[in-house]
Design a protein around this motif. Structure first.
Motif, PDB file in Angstrom:
ATOM      1  N   HIS A 220       8.901 -47.532 -24.578  1.00 44.20           N
ATOM      2  CA  HIS A 220       9.792 -46.458 -24.130  1.00 44.20           C
ATOM      3  C   HIS A 220       9.861 -46.420 -22.606  1.00 44.20           C
ATOM      4  CE1 HIS A 220       8.876 -44.253 -28.187  1.00 44.20           C
ATOM      5  NE2 HIS A 220       9.552 -45.370 -28.341  1.00 44.20           N
ATOM      6  N   VAL A 221      10.501 -47.439 -22.050  1.00 43.59           N
ATOM      7  CA  VAL A 221      10.616 -47.530 -20.596  1.00 43.59           C
ATOM      8  C   VAL A 221      11.679 -46.564 -20.084  1.00 43.59           C
ATOM      9  CG1 VAL A 221       9.853 -49.936 -20.560  1.00 43.59           C
ATOM     10  CG2 VAL A 221      12.300 -49.416 -20.696  1.00 43.59           C
ATOM     11  N   GLN A 222      11.669 -46.376 -18.784  1.00 46.79           N
ATOM     12  CA  GLN A 222      12.648 -45.496 -18.137  1.00 46.79           C
ATOM     13  C   GLN A 222      13.504 -46.317 -17.190  1.00 46.79           C
ATOM     14  OE1 GLN A 222       9.881 -42.705 -16.374  1.00 46.79           O
ATOM     15  NE2 GLN A 222      10.006 -41.319 -18.120  1.00 46.79           N
ATOM     16  N   LYS A 223      14.793 -46.423 -17.515  1.00 48.43           N
ATOM     17  CA  LYS A 223      15.712 -47.169 -16.648  1.00 48.43           C
ATOM     18  C   LYS A 223      16.219 -46.249 -15.544  1.00 48.43           C
ATOM     19  CE  LYS A 223      17.304 -50.172 -20.351  1.00 48.43           C
ATOM     20  NZ  LYS A 223      18.443 -50.506 -21.232  1.00 48.43           N
ATOM     21  N   ILE A 224      16.031 -46.690 -14.317  1.00 50.80           N
ATOM     22  CA  ILE A 224      16.417 -45.874 -13.157  1.00 50.80           C
ATOM     23  C   ILE A 224      17.937 -45.883 -12.972  1.00 50.80           C
ATOM     24  CG2 ILE A 224      16.231 -45.651 -10.652  1.00 50.80           C
ATOM     25  CD1 ILE A 224      13.548 -45.212 -11.862  1.00 50.80           C
ATOM     26  N   HIS A 225      18.524 -44.687 -12.896  1.00 49.37           N
ATOM     27  CA  HIS A 225      19.942 -44.577 -12.544  1.00 49.37           C
ATOM     28  C   HIS A 225      20.118 -44.208 -11.077  1.00 49.37           C
ATOM     29  CE1 HIS A 225      22.330 -44.950 -16.371  1.00 49.37           C
ATOM     30  NE2 HIS A 225      21.084 -45.120 -16.761  1.00 49.37           N
ATOM     31  N   ASP A 226      19.307 -43.278 -10.600  1.00 49.53           N
ATOM     32  CA  ASP A 226      19.348 -42.885  -9.192  1.00 49.53           C
ATOM     33  C   ASP A 226      17.974 -42.400  -8.788  1.00 49.53           C
ATOM     34  OD1 ASP A 226      21.850 -43.138  -7.741  1.00 49.53           O
ATOM     35  OD2 ASP A 226      22.713 -41.868  -9.305  1.00 49.53           O
ATOM     36  N   ILE A 227      17.715 -42.424  -7.494  1.00 46.43           N
ATOM     37  CA  ILE A 227      16.469 -41.876  -6.955  1.00 46.43           C
ATOM     38  C   ILE A 227      16.817 -40.888  -5.846  1.00 46.43           C
ATOM     39  CG2 ILE A 227      14.292 -42.377  -5.771  1.00 46.43           C
ATOM     40  CD1 ILE A 227      14.303 -45.135  -7.045  1.00 46.43           C
TER      41      ILE A 227
END
Lengths: 125, 125
Positions: A63-70
């Protein structure tokens, strides 16, 4: 870009927030290494304080977390990862968010259902 | 209800989030005293790390945060204050959120307008 020197242990808090609903999923800590890995890979990496090692969120569960914005705060000592949470749940308990309990008087009331069974994902412990 | 012993300095992170839009406004720290004051008054109190004192958010600006709900995470070492931000802006820069800058390559890009002029609110420094 971030002021890691500001904390005694070189760790800064990182808030993972759903990029669509804005639900806060979890808070964990990053050091310089996990920050660089996150930027390089586009996948959230933290520093595990309990295991004292680099932690690719989802390395066990998938269950990874794909970065959309920081987003970075005014003091440059906290970040928000706006993420797509693969598998739907960020919490090791199987809940979507680690913040699945609400204060009600002197009690903590659990809200929402589990999206997965921890034993199925992590195995019996 | 919270595990203050978990951190070396007795401080835990508290995320202030708009109770309607779910925008994250700021992150600050609480100790046992500020936690009790928040519960008693229904208004967000933090611990100022720079001034080493109890900090009623909005004590200078009048921009207090009225608590609507409080969420506690699975480890009981982080909280979310779901708040109504009086005055509209949480950040001392005049921006609605302290997280008003986005990472774009190696740059930080400011988003959104200031809702107040810090000099008008805090005086010239």
């Amino acid at each position: 870009m971030l002021n890691f020197a500001k904390s005694a242990d070189g760790l800064l808090p990182a808030i993972a927030q759903d990029y669509e609903t804005r639900e806060v999923l979890m808070l964990a800590y990053i050091n310089e290494l996990s920050w660089q890995k996150t930027l390089e890979t586009g996948t959230a990496h933290y520093w595990s304080r309990s295991r004292q090692k680099l932690w690719l969120k989802g390395e066990s569960s998938g269950h990874v977390q794909k970065i959309h914005d920081i987003l970075v705060d005014c003091d440059e000592d906290t970040v928000i990862f706006l993420v797509e949470q693969v598998g739907g749940a960020a919490c090791h308990t199987g809940h979507r968010s680690c913040f699945h309990r609400k204060v009600q008087g002197s009690e903590l009331i659990t809200e929402g259902e589990k999206l997965f069974d921890p034993e199925m994902v992590y195995g019996k412990k």
